[in-house]
Design a protein around this motif. Structure first.
Motif, PDB file in Angstrom:
ATOM      1  N   ARG A  51       0.874  -1.257   0.117  1.00  0.00           N
ATOM      2  CA  ARG A  51       0.044  -0.018  -0.271  1.00  0.00           C
ATOM      3  C   ARG A  51       0.790   1.330   0.040  1.00  0.00           C
ATOM      4  NH1 ARG A  51      -3.324  -3.519   3.550  1.00  0.00           N
ATOM      5  NH2 ARG A  51      -2.355  -2.441   5.416  1.00  0.00           N
ATOM      6  N   GLY A  52       1.822   1.311   0.810  1.00  0.00           N
ATOM      7  CA  GLY A  52       2.834   2.435   0.763  1.00  0.00           C
ATOM      8  C   GLY A  52       3.509   2.629  -0.669  1.00  0.00           C
ATOM      9  N   TYR A  53       3.934   1.427  -1.305  1.00  0.00           N
ATOM     10  CA  TYR A  53       4.532   1.663  -2.608  1.00  0.00           C
ATOM     11  C   TYR A  53       3.389   2.195  -3.490  1.00  0.00           C
ATOM     12  CZ  TYR A  53       6.831   0.608  -7.227  1.00  0.00           C
ATOM     13  OH  TYR A  53       7.442   0.430  -8.316  1.00  0.00           O
ATOM     14  N   GLN A  54       2.047   2.080  -3.499  1.00  0.00           N
ATOM     15  CA  GLN A  54       1.155   2.601  -4.244  1.00  0.00           C
ATOM     16  C   GLN A  54       1.324   4.172  -4.255  1.00  0.00           C
ATOM     17  OE1 GLN A  54      -0.250   0.776  -6.900  1.00  0.00           O
ATOM     18  NE2 GLN A  54       1.171  -0.846  -5.949  1.00  0.00           N
ATOM     19  N   LEU A  55       1.480   4.659  -3.092  1.00  0.00           N
ATOM     20  CA  LEU A  55       1.492   6.125  -2.646  1.00  0.00           C
ATOM     21  C   LEU A  55       2.804   6.931  -2.960  1.00  0.00           C
ATOM     22  CD1 LEU A  55      -0.613   5.960   0.435  1.00  0.00           C
ATOM     23  CD2 LEU A  55      -1.336   6.835  -1.632  1.00  0.00           C
ATOM     24  N   TYR A  56       3.918   5.936  -2.467  1.00  0.00           N
ATOM     25  CA  TYR A  56       5.257   6.636  -2.565  1.00  0.00           C
ATOM     26  C   TYR A  56       6.360   5.926  -3.278  1.00  0.00           C
ATOM     27  CZ  TYR A  56       2.832   8.649   1.462  1.00  0.00           C
ATOM     28  OH  TYR A  56       1.660   9.102   2.271  1.00  0.00           O
ATOM     29  N   GLY A  57       5.755   4.995  -4.367  1.00  0.00           N
ATOM     30  CA  GLY A  57       6.733   4.413  -4.966  1.00  0.00           C
ATOM     31  C   GLY A  57       7.356   4.860  -6.480  1.00  0.00           C
ATOM     32  N   ASP A  58       7.295   6.261  -6.432  1.00  0.00           N
ATOM     33  CA  ASP A  58       7.799   6.766  -7.728  1.00  0.00           C
ATOM     34  C   ASP A  58       9.298   7.035  -7.835  1.00  0.00           C
ATOM     35  OD1 ASP A  58       5.313   7.546  -8.746  1.00  0.00           O
ATOM     36  OD2 ASP A  58       4.919   9.503  -7.823  1.00  0.00           O
ATOM     37  N   VAL A 105      17.163  -4.412  -0.586  1.00  0.00           N
ATOM     38  CA  VAL A 105      16.035  -4.158  -0.050  1.00  0.00           C
ATOM     39  C   VAL A 105      15.347  -2.990  -0.865  1.00  0.00           C
ATOM     40  CG1 VAL A 105      16.173  -4.812   2.359  1.00  0.00           C
ATOM     41  CG2 VAL A 105      17.377  -2.524   1.619  1.00  0.00           C
ATOM     42  N   TRP A 106      14.209  -2.639  -1.137  1.00  0.00           N
ATOM     43  CA  TRP A 106      13.599  -1.580  -1.810  1.00  0.00           C
ATOM     44  C   TRP A 106      12.779  -0.785  -0.555  1.00  0.00           C
ATOM     45  CZ3 TRP A 106      12.883  -6.708  -3.675  1.00  0.00           C
ATOM     46  CH2 TRP A 106      13.578  -6.818  -4.983  1.00  0.00           C
ATOM     47  N   VAL A 107      13.472   0.709  -0.447  1.00  0.00           N
ATOM     48  CA  VAL A 107      12.908   1.857   0.357  1.00  0.00           C
ATOM     49  C   VAL A 107      12.592   3.091  -0.472  1.00  0.00           C
ATOM     50  CG1 VAL A 107      13.905   0.739   2.498  1.00  0.00           C
ATOM     51  CG2 VAL A 107      15.356   2.112   0.914  1.00  0.00           C
ATOM     52  N   GLY A 108      11.713   3.599   0.381  1.00  0.00           N
ATOM     53  CA  GLY A 108      11.538   4.871  -0.304  1.00  0.00           C
ATOM     54  C   GLY A 108      11.263   6.100   0.893  1.00  0.00           C
ATOM     55  N   VAL A 109      10.641   7.075   0.514  1.00  0.00           N
ATOM     56  CA  VAL A 109      10.275   8.205   1.546  1.00  0.00           C
ATOM     57  C   VAL A 109       8.848   8.625   1.312  1.00  0.00           C
ATOM     58  CG1 VAL A 109      11.207   9.811  -0.145  1.00  0.00           C
ATOM     59  CG2 VAL A 109      11.317  10.403   2.334  1.00  0.00           C
ATOM     60  N   VAL A 120      12.429   5.032  -5.760  1.00  0.00           N
ATOM     61  CA  VAL A 120      12.862   3.765  -4.915  1.00  0.00           C
ATOM     62  C   VAL A 120      14.471   3.770  -4.738  1.00  0.00           C
ATOM     63  CG1 VAL A 120      12.530   1.531  -4.790  1.00  0.00           C
ATOM     64  CG2 VAL A 120      10.614   2.659  -5.655  1.00  0.00           C
ATOM     65  N   VAL A 121      14.703   3.653  -3.562  1.00  0.00           N
ATOM     66  CA  VAL A 121      16.144   3.151  -3.317  1.00  0.00           C
ATOM     67  C   VAL A 121      16.464   1.518  -3.429  1.00  0.00           C
ATOM     68  CG1 VAL A 121      18.250   3.536  -1.793  1.00  0.00           C
ATOM     69  CG2 VAL A 121      16.650   5.545  -2.350  1.00  0.00           C
ATOM     70  N   GLY A 175       8.713  12.907   4.979  1.00  0.00           N
ATOM     71  CA  GLY A 175      10.129  12.554   5.042  1.00  0.00           C
ATOM     72  C   GLY A 175      10.722  11.440   5.663  1.00  0.00           C
ATOM     73  N   CYS A 176       9.613  10.573   5.871  1.00  0.00           N
ATOM     74  CA  CYS A 176      10.182   9.147   6.891  1.00  0.00           C
ATOM     75  C   CYS A 176      10.407   8.199   5.907  1.00  0.00           C
ATOM     76  CB  CYS A 176       9.041   8.910   7.697  1.00  0.00           C
ATOM     77  SG  CYS A 176       8.757  10.070   8.815  1.00  0.00           S
ATOM     78  N   SER A 177      11.324   7.181   6.269  1.00  0.00           N
ATOM     79  CA  SER A 177      11.652   5.942   5.215  1.00  0.00           C
ATOM     80  C   SER A 177      10.492   5.270   5.085  1.00  0.00           C
ATOM     81  CB  SER A 177      12.666   5.296   5.934  1.00  0.00           C
ATOM     82  OG  SER A 177      13.814   5.877   6.083  1.00  0.00           O
ATOM     83  N   VAL A 178      10.314   4.316   4.140  1.00  0.00           N
ATOM     84  CA  VAL A 178       9.083   3.559   3.878  1.00  0.00           C
ATOM     85  C   VAL A 178       9.926   2.383   3.200  1.00  0.00           C
ATOM     86  CG1 VAL A 178       7.215   3.121   2.649  1.00  0.00           C
ATOM     87  CG2 VAL A 178       7.576   5.552   3.182  1.00  0.00           C
ATOM     88  N   PHE A 179       9.447   1.376   3.942  1.00  0.00           N
ATOM     89  CA  PHE A 179      10.091  -0.236   3.366  1.00  0.00           C
ATOM     90  C   PHE A 179       9.202  -0.742   2.562  1.00  0.00           C
ATOM     91  CE2 PHE A 179      12.221  -4.149   3.714  1.00  0.00           C
ATOM     92  CZ  PHE A 179      13.370  -3.927   4.428  1.00  0.00           C
TER      93      PHE A 179
END
Length: 364
Positions: free
Chosen positions: A80-87, A106-110, A89-90, A114-118
């Motif tokens: 669900r987080g990726y659908q919002l913030y997956g533009d 690991v795929w992570v974002g923000v 990706v690290v 400004g917080c990390s998202v796993f």
């Protein structure tokens, strides 16, 4: 351990029916026994998590000898987080499980606070391009086929090749934290007392505004410091479409290419992952990390509601921004709008506009 056992059995020093070497051998055999079954237990653990949460996703592959070769998994909150913030990706492969000699990806974002998202995690048998291609294919399948607009990695050519094949429309950029970390290892012994001065010039080059200025400045820097034949810098220049600012100005990075943000992301991964962790414990650690990040995001939402924003310019655009942006994003924007007051606009004879700092000619 031997002293404790001697005390428990009320015998003298050295009177136990085994010695230090026997204890080491026993502990080693127990570890080996656990690891023989650990891969199978990891798959069972994933099945169990799937039974608890139908949106949990996992996929694995075994080799001809039925040994675990690849496995990838994503928690439902991560999807669900990726659908919002997956533009943006690290994809980080800095660490590996030493006990199994398996690289961790690991795929992570923000998020908008400004917080990390796993987003997801994989364990691979090796670091070949085919392994990374398998991981990216499965990850994108879990995410409903949504491809990131930008992906940031280290400069591993195997990862680069996998991204080119699986995500050809995605902009691939190199992590500035990894580039900055590697430079002293490669050049400090070559440049010696000149290294600090050269490093300042290098940092300035990476932040120039135009590709033409970068190319000219790069050549001048190589000649000035006698680095024309340096292989590391030659590779960096060949990859210039992936790291200096003038080549990336039209792409969105959510602030994750800055040294500070990259370093904090790396620290987060380091604190989440232990190289000696057993596979079944490892998936639990990842699950806890995901839960912590979700909780942190919820706390930020609560703080947002309780915070009164201060408007600095009273411009309508700033007032509108205060109503639609999170506190983190608004403060970022507010810094920009305040700084913009130091710039002046001039219309040129050719019909376009020049924006230049009122005092500093080099800031334009």
């Amino acid at each position: 351990m031997l002293r404790i056992l001697e005390t428990e059995h009320e015998v003298g020093v050295g009177c136990l029916p085994f010695n230090v070497k026997d204890v080491y051998n026993f502990l080693s055999s127990q570890k080996s026994f656990k690891r023989e079954n650990d891969a199978a237990n990891l798959v069972l653990k994933c099945k169990h998590l799937k039974s608890l949460d139908l949106e949990f996703q996992y996929e694995y592959q075994v080799d001809d000898e039925n040994r675990l070769e690849y496995i990838t998994w994503c928690h439902s909150t991560s999807i669900r987080g990726y659908q919002l913030y997956g533009d943006v990706v690290v994809f980080d492969t800095t660490y590996k499980l030493n006990a199994y000699d398996m690289p961790i990806g690991v795929w992570v974002g923000v998020n908008n606070h400004g917080c990390s998202v796993f987003f997801g995690c994989c364990l691979l048998r090796d670091e070949q391009q085919t392994s990374f291609e398998w991981a990216f294919k499965v990850f994108l399948k879990f995410m409903g086929g949504k491809v990131p607009k930008t992906i940031i990695t280290d400069d591993d050519p195997q990862i680069g090749g996998a991204i080119e094949n699986i995500c050809p429309a995605t902009k691939h950029a190199l992590c500035m934290w990894h580039i900055a970390k590697k430079i002293p290892e490669v050049l400090s012994s070559v440049l010696k007392s000149q290294f600090k001065e050269w490093n300042k010039a290098f940092q300035k080059l990476s932040k120039l505004e135009t590709e033409e200025d970068f190319d000219k400045g790069w050549q001048a820097m190589l000649e000035e410091y006698d680095l024309v034949a340096n292989g590391h810098l030659r590779r960096l220049y060949l990859n210039r479409s992936k790291w200096p600012k003038p080549y990336l100005r039209s792409y969105f990075f959510a602030g994750m290419r800055t040294i500070g943000k990259s370093e904090s992301m790396n620290t987060f991964i380091k604190h989440t992952i232990s190289s000696q962790t057993h596979l079944t414990d490892f998936i639990d650690q990842i699950g806890k990390a995901v839960g912590v990040l979700v909780q942190k995001g919820e706390q930020k939402d609560m703080q947002q509601k309780a915070t009164t924003l201060t408007i600095l310019t009273q411009q309508p655009i700033e007032i509108h921004a205060s109503k639609v942006l999170t506190l983190y994003a608004f403060r970022k924007y507010q810094n920009e709008i305040v700084e913009s007051s130091s710039y002046e606009c001039y219309q040129s004879d050719h019909g376009f506009w020049i924006v230049r700092h009122a005092e500093h000619v080099d800031k334009w």
